[in-house]
Write an enzyme that holds these catalytic residues in place. Sequence first.
Site, PDB file in Angstrom:
ATOM      1  N   ASP A   1       0.828  -1.204   0.000  1.00 17.02           N
ATOM      2  CA  ASP A   1       0.000   0.000   0.000  1.00 17.02           C
ATOM      3  C   ASP A   1       0.869   1.264   0.000  1.00 17.02           C
ATOM      4  O   ASP A   1       1.842   1.355   0.749  1.00 17.02           O
ATOM      5  CB  ASP A   1      -0.855  -0.042   1.285  1.00 17.02           C
ATOM      6  CG  ASP A   1      -1.845   1.088   1.371  1.00 17.02           C
ATOM      7  OD1 ASP A   1      -2.732   1.147   0.518  1.00 17.02           O
ATOM      8  OD2 ASP A   1      -1.730   1.912   2.301  1.00 17.02           O
TER       9      ASP A   1
ATOM     10  N   GLU B   1       1.420  -0.217  -4.982  1.00 15.40           N
ATOM     11  CA  GLU B   1       0.434   0.831  -5.275  1.00 15.40           C
ATOM     12  C   GLU B   1       1.156   2.169  -5.457  1.00 15.40           C
ATOM     13  O   GLU B   1       1.580   2.783  -4.480  1.00 15.40           O
ATOM     14  CB  GLU B   1      -0.599   0.959  -4.142  1.00 15.40           C
ATOM     15  CG  GLU B   1      -1.730   1.894  -4.534  1.00 15.40           C
ATOM     16  CD  GLU B   1      -2.426   2.600  -3.376  1.00 15.40           C
ATOM     17  OE1 GLU B   1      -3.519   3.133  -3.587  1.00 15.40           O
ATOM     18  OE2 GLU B   1      -1.873   2.646  -2.258  1.00 15.40           O
TER      19      GLU B   1
HETATM   20  C1  GLC Z   1      -4.454   3.207  -0.135  1.00 13.79           C
HETATM   21  C2  GLC Z   1      -5.723   2.396  -0.032  1.00 13.79           C
HETATM   22  C3  GLC Z   1      -6.807   3.227   0.574  1.00 13.79           C
HETATM   23  C4  GLC Z   1      -6.363   3.709   1.936  1.00 13.79           C
HETATM   24  C5  GLC Z   1      -5.033   4.446   1.818  1.00 13.79           C
HETATM   25  C6  GLC Z   1      -4.451   4.733   3.181  1.00 13.79           C
HETATM   26  O1  GLC Z   1      -4.567   4.243  -1.037  1.00 13.79           O
HETATM   27  O2  GLC Z   1      -6.072   1.901  -1.300  1.00 13.79           O
HETATM   28  O3  GLC Z   1      -8.004   2.515   0.686  1.00 13.79           O
HETATM   29  O4  GLC Z   1      -7.327   4.541   2.491  1.00 13.79           O
HETATM   30  O5  GLC Z   1      -4.068   3.677   1.125  1.00 13.79           O
HETATM   31  O6  GLC Z   1      -3.931   3.563   3.741  1.00 13.79           O
END
Ligand code: GLC
Length: 556
Positions: free
Chosen positions: A205, A247
């Site tokens: 993430d 991500e």
């Molecule tokens: C990422 C996740 C999202 C979350 C954020 C903070 O972007 O996809 O759902 O709120 O991280 O952890």
Amino acid sequence: MPEPTPTDPHWFKEAVLYELYVRAFQDSNGDGHGDLRGVIERLDYLRDLGVDVLWLLPISPSPLRDDGYDVADFMNVDGRYGDLDDFRALLAAAHDRGLKVITDLVLNHTSSDHPWFQASRARSAGKDDWYVWSDDPGRYAGTRVIFTDSEDSNWTFDEVRGQYYWHRFFGHQPDLNYDNPDVREEMKRVLRFWLELGIDGFRLDAIPYLFEREGTNNENIAETHAFLKEIRALVDEIRPHAFLLGEVNQWPEDTLPYFGDGRDEMPLLFHFPVMPRMFQAVAQGRVDAIRWILERTPAIPETCGWVVFLRNHDELTLEMVTDEERAFMYERYAPEHRMRINVGIRRRLAPLLDGERGRIEVLHSMLMTLPGTPILYYGDEIGMGDDLSLPDRNGVRTPMQWDASPGAGFTTAAEPFAPVIAEGPYAAALVNVAAQERDPESLLWWMRRLVAQRKLHPALGRGAFELLDAPDPALAVFLNTYEGDVVVAVHNLAETPRSGELPIPRLAGRTLRLVFGGRSCAPAPVGTECDGRALPVALGAHGFAWWSSVPHAEER
Ligand code: GLC
């Protein structure tokens, strides 16, 4: 039991992912929360859908103020979802069916409930600088705020410690201080813990934000890349060829460095900016937006891959589009203000597309034939709707609709963690798995055929991709080639039928066979053959057709 660690290092290119929120998927004990035992009960369904990898939203203990992205204990399972034994049981049951399981790993921040933060705000020895503290909220001024609807600063004042702490997301999600070697070691221990438990990989993430440096925008810092390389080395040591997906919600040229040299950083990264452009192309009835972003997408190392998606658990992000494109997208897809959040749209796939089957099909066909590994988001395979009365992104995280009963087959509890959608065209009584199982023409059965078709062709996923020129800008023509396998996927993005011959001189002499087509396309019955030089196109509104040079398996 199938070998959970494949020997083929690039197996992930042919995989299809399924993203699910454990809390919303299946409640096995009647407490209103989905749980890991519930996921086990539904594994046969997932196997039959044809997906290969299950991506679970975070499952660790959490106050669930951000659905688990606010972690309070990294090496455990939230009690509402079960325990570590349940997770081991899920892994074993999934592996028995040839499925792999990954979860989110949130490296960047913790919940403010995490004992580390509690210790740090109390200046406890050893934890004093595990987070990014400052007397001056003017530091790191060049950094954007991500959750623009709920936060106006990346700093929040902590009364206990009497200092500000840094957070890229919600105020209750303090960022860890990666300049502290103890933090880095501890997070590597977390990774090792899950890998040794047998997990098949991670979605990492929010990785661009690990380190901060004054005078920058605090994204993509060199030290962040260096740490991610350490993580890759650790994963390779314990579980080579794990599914490791980063991500990075950025432009392709900024994302590229996260692949490293192809072997030392992320094997897989989302292609964020192509996603809104698929919706844009369908709304405009023209391929231009997709062409524009693909032309701006650099080549990536052969050992790596993109991951593509239509929807996920977050808003449909409009960060990586121009102001003009964003205005267009809001007007077309989020006409009401309540449909918008942060820099994006908080709606599910089917309602975004007015529930129109043709649009749903043509977008999925593109998803499966664009370069990259595709993800399906739970519920979209049956065309579930959203609940805009729920705050934040919760409207797209409602209980899975298994049948027409009051708890939708998700739960027997009178009060599930979130209401089942009970009204309107997407009510569970109308849109559910059981009903679609009985109807061979349903979206669910169509999705099963789509996934199966995708997996028959190694060119999809592994192949070299080309967007071919077509005389008609309403046609999106994707050519994928891998060794002997050729797939030409033709999509009609327009609301009106299109017909004619599509010249592809370089496929002259190849016999192509129509292997798959949308129901709004009736160019010829599946199995029709032609010379690749001139594809006969006769596509209804939002029709599509896949032509392939590979004989059907039974004829090989
Ligand atoms: C990422 C996740 C999202 C979350 C954020 C903070 O972007 O996809 O759902 O709120 O991280 O952890």
